[in-house]
Each structure stands twice: as C-alpha cells, then as structure tokens.
Design a protein around this motif. Structure first.
Motif, PDB file in Angstrom:
ATOM      1  N   TYR A 111      22.334 -12.429  21.313  1.00 13.90           N
ATOM      2  CA  TYR A 111      23.456 -13.349  21.533  1.00 13.90           C
ATOM      3  C   TYR A 111      23.076 -14.386  22.594  1.00 13.90           C
ATOM      4  CZ  TYR A 111      28.289 -14.855  22.333  1.00 13.90           C
ATOM      5  OH  TYR A 111      29.434 -15.601  22.461  1.00 13.90           O
ATOM      6  N   ASP A 112      22.524 -13.921  23.701  1.00 12.89           N
ATOM      7  CA  ASP A 112      22.187 -14.829  24.796  1.00 12.89           C
ATOM      8  C   ASP A 112      21.076 -15.801  24.427  1.00 12.89           C
ATOM      9  OD1 ASP A 112      24.130 -13.625  26.273  1.00 12.89           O
ATOM     10  OD2 ASP A 112      22.766 -12.592  27.660  1.00 12.89           O
ATOM     11  N   ALA A 113      20.120 -15.363  23.623  1.00 12.80           N
ATOM     12  CA  ALA A 113      19.027 -16.261  23.224  1.00 12.80           C
ATOM     13  C   ALA A 113      19.575 -17.487  22.505  1.00 12.80           C
ATOM     14  CB  ALA A 113      18.032 -15.520  22.337  1.00 12.80           C
ATOM     15  N   LEU A 114      20.490 -17.272  21.573  1.00 12.41           N
ATOM     16  CA  LEU A 114      21.021 -18.398  20.815  1.00 12.41           C
ATOM     17  C   LEU A 114      21.919 -19.274  21.686  1.00 12.41           C
ATOM     18  CD1 LEU A 114      21.135 -19.933  18.232  1.00 12.41           C
ATOM     19  CD2 LEU A 114      22.984 -18.462  17.439  1.00 12.41           C
ATOM     20  N   VAL A 115      22.734 -18.665  22.540  1.00 11.43           N
ATOM     21  CA  VAL A 115      23.592 -19.466  23.414  1.00 11.43           C
ATOM     22  C   VAL A 115      22.745 -20.319  24.362  1.00 11.43           C
ATOM     23  CG1 VAL A 115      25.322 -19.384  25.246  1.00 11.43           C
ATOM     24  CG2 VAL A 115      25.559 -17.917  23.239  1.00 11.43           C
ATOM     25  N   LEU A 116      21.683 -19.762  24.924  1.00 10.58           N
ATOM     26  CA  LEU A 116      20.795 -20.532  25.794  1.00 10.58           C
ATOM     27  C   LEU A 116      20.183 -21.715  25.050  1.00 10.58           C
ATOM     28  CD1 LEU A 116      18.962 -17.675  27.745  1.00 10.58           C
ATOM     29  CD2 LEU A 116      20.432 -19.438  28.745  1.00 10.58           C
ATOM     30  N   VAL A 117      19.741 -21.478  23.817  1.00 10.48           N
ATOM     31  CA  VAL A 117      19.160 -22.551  23.008  1.00 10.48           C
ATOM     32  C   VAL A 117      20.189 -23.651  22.760  1.00 10.48           C
ATOM     33  CG1 VAL A 117      18.355 -23.103  20.662  1.00 10.48           C
ATOM     34  CG2 VAL A 117      17.341 -21.190  21.927  1.00 10.48           C
ATOM     35  N   ALA A 118      21.398 -23.257  22.412  1.00  9.96           N
ATOM     36  CA  ALA A 118      22.454 -24.234  22.134  1.00  9.96           C
ATOM     37  C   ALA A 118      22.791 -25.045  23.385  1.00  9.96           C
ATOM     38  CB  ALA A 118      23.687 -23.516  21.607  1.00  9.96           C
ATOM     39  N   LEU A 119      22.889 -24.391  24.532  1.00  7.92           N
ATOM     40  CA  LEU A 119      23.203 -25.090  25.773  1.00  7.92           C
ATOM     41  C   LEU A 119      22.059 -26.026  26.187  1.00  7.92           C
ATOM     42  CD1 LEU A 119      24.831 -22.162  27.785  1.00  7.92           C
ATOM     43  CD2 LEU A 119      25.995 -24.205  26.926  1.00  7.92           C
ATOM     44  N   ALA A 120      20.816 -25.593  25.953  1.00 10.41           N
ATOM     45  CA  ALA A 120      19.667 -26.445  26.285  1.00 10.41           C
ATOM     46  C   ALA A 120      19.655 -27.700  25.434  1.00 10.41           C
ATOM     47  CB  ALA A 120      18.374 -25.658  26.108  1.00 10.41           C
ATOM     48  N   ALA A 121      19.992 -27.570  24.148  1.00  8.45           N
ATOM     49  CA  ALA A 121      20.067 -28.746  23.275  1.00  8.45           C
ATOM     50  C   ALA A 121      21.174 -29.685  23.743  1.00  8.45           C
ATOM     51  CB  ALA A 121      20.312 -28.306  21.838  1.00  8.45           C
ATOM     52  N   GLY A 142      22.151  -4.604  15.144  1.00 10.86           N
ATOM     53  CA  GLY A 142      22.743  -5.258  16.300  1.00 10.86           C
ATOM     54  C   GLY A 142      22.354  -6.727  16.411  1.00 10.86           C
ATOM     55  N   PRO A 143      21.045  -7.044  16.380  1.00  9.02           N
ATOM     56  CA  PRO A 143      20.640  -8.449  16.437  1.00  9.02           C
ATOM     57  C   PRO A 143      21.197  -9.300  15.302  1.00  9.02           C
ATOM     58  CG  PRO A 143      18.798  -7.049  16.996  1.00  9.02           C
ATOM     59  CD  PRO A 143      19.903  -6.127  16.529  1.00  9.02           C
ATOM     60  N   GLN A 144      21.244  -8.751  14.109  1.00  3.83           N
ATOM     61  CA  GLN A 144      21.769  -9.497  12.964  1.00  3.83           C
ATOM     62  C   GLN A 144      23.239  -9.862  13.193  1.00  3.83           C
ATOM     63  OE1 GLN A 144      20.369  -8.861   8.609  1.00  3.83           O
ATOM     64  NE2 GLN A 144      22.096  -7.496   8.902  1.00  3.83           N
ATOM     65  N   ALA A 145      24.014  -8.899  13.681  1.00  7.94           N
ATOM     66  CA  ALA A 145      25.420  -9.159  13.962  1.00  7.94           C
ATOM     67  C   ALA A 145      25.582 -10.119  15.134  1.00  7.94           C
ATOM     68  CB  ALA A 145      26.137  -7.841  14.257  1.00  7.94           C
ATOM     69  N   ALA A 146      24.752  -9.962  16.163  1.00  7.45           N
ATOM     70  CA  ALA A 146      24.854 -10.827  17.337  1.00  7.45           C
ATOM     71  C   ALA A 146      24.525 -12.273  17.001  1.00  7.45           C
ATOM     72  CB  ALA A 146      23.929 -10.319  18.434  1.00  7.45           C
ATOM     73  N   LEU A 147      23.581 -12.475  16.099  1.00  8.14           N
ATOM     74  CA  LEU A 147      23.255 -13.836  15.661  1.00  8.14           C
ATOM     75  C   LEU A 147      24.459 -14.475  14.975  1.00  8.14           C
ATOM     76  CD1 LEU A 147      21.220 -16.113  15.276  1.00  8.14           C
ATOM     77  CD2 LEU A 147      20.393 -14.950  13.229  1.00  8.14           C
ATOM     78  N   LYS A 148      25.104 -13.713  14.103  1.00  4.98           N
ATOM     79  CA  LYS A 148      26.302 -14.211  13.409  1.00  4.98           C
ATOM     80  C   LYS A 148      27.411 -14.524  14.404  1.00  4.98           C
ATOM     81  CE  LYS A 148      25.481 -11.473   9.195  1.00  4.98           C
ATOM     82  NZ  LYS A 148      26.007 -10.363   8.355  1.00  4.98           N
ATOM     83  N   LEU A 149      27.616 -13.622  15.359  1.00  5.02           N
ATOM     84  CA  LEU A 149      28.689 -13.799  16.329  1.00  5.02           C
ATOM     85  C   LEU A 149      28.432 -15.010  17.231  1.00  5.02           C
ATOM     86  CD1 LEU A 149      31.309 -12.778  17.618  1.00  5.02           C
ATOM     87  CD2 LEU A 149      29.903 -11.278  19.070  1.00  5.02           C
ATOM     88  N   ALA A 150      27.190 -15.159  17.683  1.00  5.12           N
ATOM     89  CA  ALA A 150      26.865 -16.298  18.545  1.00  5.12           C
ATOM     90  C   ALA A 150      27.082 -17.612  17.807  1.00  5.12           C
ATOM     91  CB  ALA A 150      25.430 -16.191  19.034  1.00  5.12           C
ATOM     92  N   ILE A 168      24.231 -25.455  35.530  1.00  4.19           N
ATOM     93  CA  ILE A 168      24.912 -24.201  35.223  1.00  4.19           C
ATOM     94  C   ILE A 168      23.951 -23.025  35.304  1.00  4.19           C
ATOM     95  CG2 ILE A 168      26.564 -25.318  33.673  1.00  4.19           C
ATOM     96  CD1 ILE A 168      24.933 -24.030  31.329  1.00  4.19           C
ATOM     97  N   GLN A 169      24.528 -21.847  35.404  1.00  7.81           N
ATOM     98  CA  GLN A 169      23.801 -20.597  35.191  1.00  7.81           C
ATOM     99  C   GLN A 169      24.580 -19.798  34.162  1.00  7.81           C
ATOM    100  OE1 GLN A 169      22.843 -18.155  38.586  1.00  7.81           O
ATOM    101  NE2 GLN A 169      22.288 -16.393  37.323  1.00  7.81           N
ATOM    102  N   TYR A 170      24.052 -19.747  32.932  1.00  8.93           N
ATOM    103  CA  TYR A 170      24.712 -18.970  31.894  1.00  8.93           C
ATOM    104  C   TYR A 170      24.536 -17.487  32.214  1.00  8.93           C
ATOM    105  CZ  TYR A 170      25.449 -16.582  27.452  1.00  8.93           C
ATOM    106  OH  TYR A 170      25.877 -15.702  26.476  1.00  8.93           O
ATOM    107  N   ALA A 171      25.624 -16.823  32.523  1.00 14.14           N
ATOM    108  CA  ALA A 171      25.611 -15.389  32.811  1.00 14.14           C
ATOM    109  C   ALA A 171      26.244 -14.693  31.619  1.00 14.14           C
ATOM    110  CB  ALA A 171      26.385 -15.099  34.094  1.00 14.14           C
ATOM    111  N   GLY A 172      25.431 -14.356  30.650  1.00 13.00           N
ATOM    112  CA  GLY A 172      25.947 -13.914  29.366  1.00 13.00           C
ATOM    113  C   GLY A 172      26.080 -12.420  29.211  1.00 13.00           C
ATOM    114  N   LYS A 173      25.758 -11.938  28.020  1.00 16.45           N
ATOM    115  CA  LYS A 173      25.981 -10.541  27.644  1.00 16.45           C
ATOM    116  C   LYS A 173      24.922  -9.586  28.191  1.00 16.45           C
ATOM    117  CE  LYS A 173      29.375 -11.769  24.811  1.00 16.45           C
ATOM    118  NZ  LYS A 173      30.796 -11.455  25.099  1.00 16.45           N
ATOM    119  N   ALA A 174      23.694 -10.065  28.367  1.00 16.69           N
ATOM    120  CA  ALA A 174      22.580  -9.164  28.662  1.00 16.69           C
ATOM    121  C   ALA A 174      22.363  -8.899  30.139  1.00 16.69           C
ATOM    122  CB  ALA A 174      21.285  -9.710  28.049  1.00 16.69           C
ATOM    123  N   GLY A 175      22.956  -9.720  31.014  1.00 14.90           N
ATOM    124  CA  GLY A 175      22.806  -9.497  32.441  1.00 14.90           C
ATOM    125  C   GLY A 175      21.450  -9.862  33.000  1.00 14.90           C
TER     126      GLY A 175
END
Length: 423
Positions: free
Chosen positions: A329-339, A66-74, A382-389
């Motif tokens: 998925y959310d970890a990478l999106v948060l990192v990208a938005l922070a950058a 799951g994490p491997q796929a989520a990293l690719k998808l993000a 913003i408040q990123y309200a992503g996949k994990a809730g």
C-alpha cells in the motif's frame, strides 16, 4: 489472522546509511536536482500508469493475497481522492514473477511489462526474481519498488529500485534475539540456497554466536542449504535432528509445508520452531494444534483489524496471507505522491521525488494520500507516515527505520501478532 495488542520488545539498529536523498540516476545527469518538485522529463506525463510483478504461480504464490489486495485498495483510495495530476491511476499490465527455477516465466512477464511502458512496477516479491527482472526494466527506464525484498545486496543497487521493507540485517538480528530471549543455546538452521535464505542465515548466525549460542546445522560455509522447490526433506530433517539442537529455524518459502510435518514425524517439539516472513503464514491444511506455540518473524508492521477489513472489502482472499500488505500500500502511495510533487507521472520524476515525500526533508506528517496530496499541492514538504511504519527512504533506497513483527501460532495453525521490534 487474529491480532493481539502490540508490545515493544526492544530496538535493533538498522544497518543502512542515514543519508536522505537518492543517488544519481544511471545513464547521465538530467540537469535537475534530485528531490525537487520539477519534472525530470522533457514532457509532462499526466497519467500514472503502473504494472505489477507478483507471484501468480510458484513458491511465493501463497504470499500474493495481501499485496494483491493492498494494490487494489491503494489505487481505489488514490483515485477516490482525485487521482494523480487530475487523472486516475491505471494498472496497465500484471506480470507473473513465477519461480527462479523457470526463468522463462519472468522473462516473458518483463517483456510484456516493457511493451506497456508503465512508469512504475510493483515487485518482484522474491529477491532473486527482482535480480532477474531488474536489468531489462532498468534499461527501459522503468522504476521498480518491492514491498517484500529483504536481500541485503539490494541496498543501493540501482537508482531505479526502492523498497518499503527493511533488509535481512534487521530480520536476521530480530529472529536471533528472539531465539536467545527464549533461552536456546544451540540452533539448527534449514535454509534455502538463494540470496534470501543465505542472507537471513548469515545475519541470524552472527546474532546467535554473538550471544553465545551455537549453530549446529546449516551454518555458513557448510553447504547444507536446500534448493527452491524441493518437496522431500527426510534426509535434511534427520541430519539436523542428529545434531540435537535446542531450537530449529526454517528460512524458506513454501517448502516449509513439507519440512514442518517431517519435523513432527521425526519427533521434534514444534514449540521450539522458528519461521520467517517467507513462511509465517496460516497452515489450515495441518492437523489442529500442530504448530501451536511455534513462532515467526515478519518485517513490517502487523496488520490491524481496520486495515484488514479494508483489504477484504476489495479482495475477499486478502486474509489468506496479510504479509507485505502495508508495504505494498505504501509503495504505491509514495509513487503517487512523488508524481504529484514532481508534476509529472514518468519514472524519472517519480524517482527524483520519492525520498522527499517519504520525509527525507522533514516536513509535515500525514497518514493518507488524500491528506498528503493537499499539502503537496500547497507546496509543503511532507512525511508520508503510512501503513507500514517505515522511516524516510535513505540514500540506499531503503527505509531508514522499519519494524519487524513477532508472531506466535495458535491451535488453528494461524500466526497471531505478539509484538513488534523497531529497527
């Protein structure tokens, strides 16, 4: 994995601080206020380079899918939306966290990661592995973010570490309340002898005893935990069954694959079995119906059908284990938005802006990188309200609120979502 309609089971207090910004970074004051949109480095880094430290081998290997796929998808979703600071996110190194009983594997991976100088490393998945990797990665100034570390001691441990999943205070309490709700007055616990197993056990035990249930085996201080990687459990199963518990909880990783058949062979009713995130996974190798009726808990939101389809589209193996995919998925999106918010893709800038993009300052809710990055570019909070809730990150680098999924195994030995608890 089959998905059923969610139902709210109740609330659990998340035992973490509610403050809304990170603590200062070790190694001195950068001269910038944390959570601002300014770059903390002397030069702007315009390319976000990341690494991963996931279990390609070892006791957690069954959880990588799951994490491997989520990293690719993000990465795909971020890059399809224009990337970060106008450039694609790059995965520059993939490490292997391996097993804690073979420290040479993770040590080599950490060295390989440091040579590639990523701004962010996803992982490790195991709490003990994160503890092993953290000193050298922190010394190198590299930000770590885990989708699966639930060890309580990691709360606030390091400004260059965050997680998108709640600590074991939440899961331990949720599991205990589930067992109590099912009417069990005595519980045997088979727990790993590591921070993960013992931390979960301690909080499970507190919840059980608070509600009048007795721990008959595996209690704190009894020395009845087992080591990672153990493969034979005849004596442990005999010992726990001798205490005549109403129910048994297995707090382990892959070791459950040996424990479960042994429990069945010695006559235990597996409908009274409870599992946790490290072992609430499909067991296609078991005889049909072996685990039917058993239950498990997993911190984080249950994976919906649409998200699962997206994951499988980028990695056909994703459905083998969907645990921690939303949190990855959310970890990478948060990192990208922070950058993007900070104007630079270096570790310190990302760290300084993570809490803000997670919603620590309030701001407009948005559910995708594409939608959120437009708001960031317009200068909005913003408040990123992503996949994990999860709720905004707090001053311990933990989610201020989080979910725990409740699962029940069907005749195919696959766990299906029964509901969620918000903590």
């Amino acid at each position: 994995m089959k998905k059923n309609a969610r139902r709210t089971l109740g609330g659990i207090a998340l035992l973490a601080s509610a403050a809304l910004v990170f603590t200062g970074c070790s190694g001195g004051d950068s001269g910038k206020k944390e959570g601002t949109s300014e770059s903390s480095g002397s030069q702007k880094e315009t390319t976000l380079n990341i690494g991963s430290l996931l279990p390609q081998t070892g006791a957690l290997e069954h959880l990588i899918y799951g994490p491997q796929a989520a990293l690719k998808l993000a990465m795909k979703d971020i890059n399809d939306a224009g990337g970060v600071l106008g450039n694609d996110v790059n995965l520059v190194v993939e490490g292997n966290e391996g097993d804690t009983n073979d420290p040479t594997v993770i040590a080599k991976s950490v060295d390989d990661i440091i040579k590639k100088k990523p701004a962010f490393v996803l992982g490790a998945m195991g709490t003990s592995n994160t503890n092993a990797a953290m000193p050298k990665l922190t010394e190198a100034g590299i930000l770590m973010g885990s989708p699966s570390n639930t060890g309580i001691a990691l709360s606030g441990i390091n400004p260059l570490y965050f997680r998108t999943i709640a600590p074991d205070t939440v899961q331990g309490s949720a599991l205990g309340n589930l067992i109590i709700k099912d009417g069990h007055a005595s519980v045997g616990i088979l727990a790993l002898n590591n921070d993960y197993g013992k931390g979960l056990r301690d909080n499970l035990e507190k919840t059980l005893e608070k509600n009048g249930s007795t721990v008959t085996y595996g209690a704190t201080g009894k020395g009845q935990e087992f080591p990672e990687g153990q493969t034979a459990f005849s004596s442990e199963v005999s010992a726990v069954l001798a205490t005549k518990p109403d129910a048994i909880a297995i707090l382990s990783y892959i070791e459950a694959k040996q424990i479960i058949p042994e429990l069945a062979a010695q006559g235990f009713d597996l409908k009274k079995l409870y599992l946790v995130d490290g072992n609430t996974t499909p067991y296609p190798e078991f005889d049909k119906g072996l685990l039917e009726g058993a239950q498990g808990t997993t911190p984080g939101r249950t994976v919906g059908t649409d998200f699962e389809k997206e994951l499988v589209a980028v990695d056909k193996d994703a459905s083998k284990s969907l645990n921690f995919a939303p949190e990855t998925y959310d970890a990478l999106v948060l990192v990208a938005l922070a950058a993007e918010k900070g104007g630079s893709a270096d570790s310190e800038t990302i760290r300084a802006n993570l809490a803000a993009v997670s919603g620590a300052k309030g701001g407009e809710k948005c559910e995708s990188f594409a939608d959120c990055v437009k708001l960031v570019k317009d200068g909005k909070e913003i408040q990123y309200a992503g996949k994990a809730g999860i709720g905004p990150l707090n001053d311990k680098n933990d989610p201020s609120t989080a979910l725990v999924g409740i699962y029940k195994f069907g005749a195919d030995n696959t766990p299906a979502a029964e509901g969620e608890i918000e903590g």
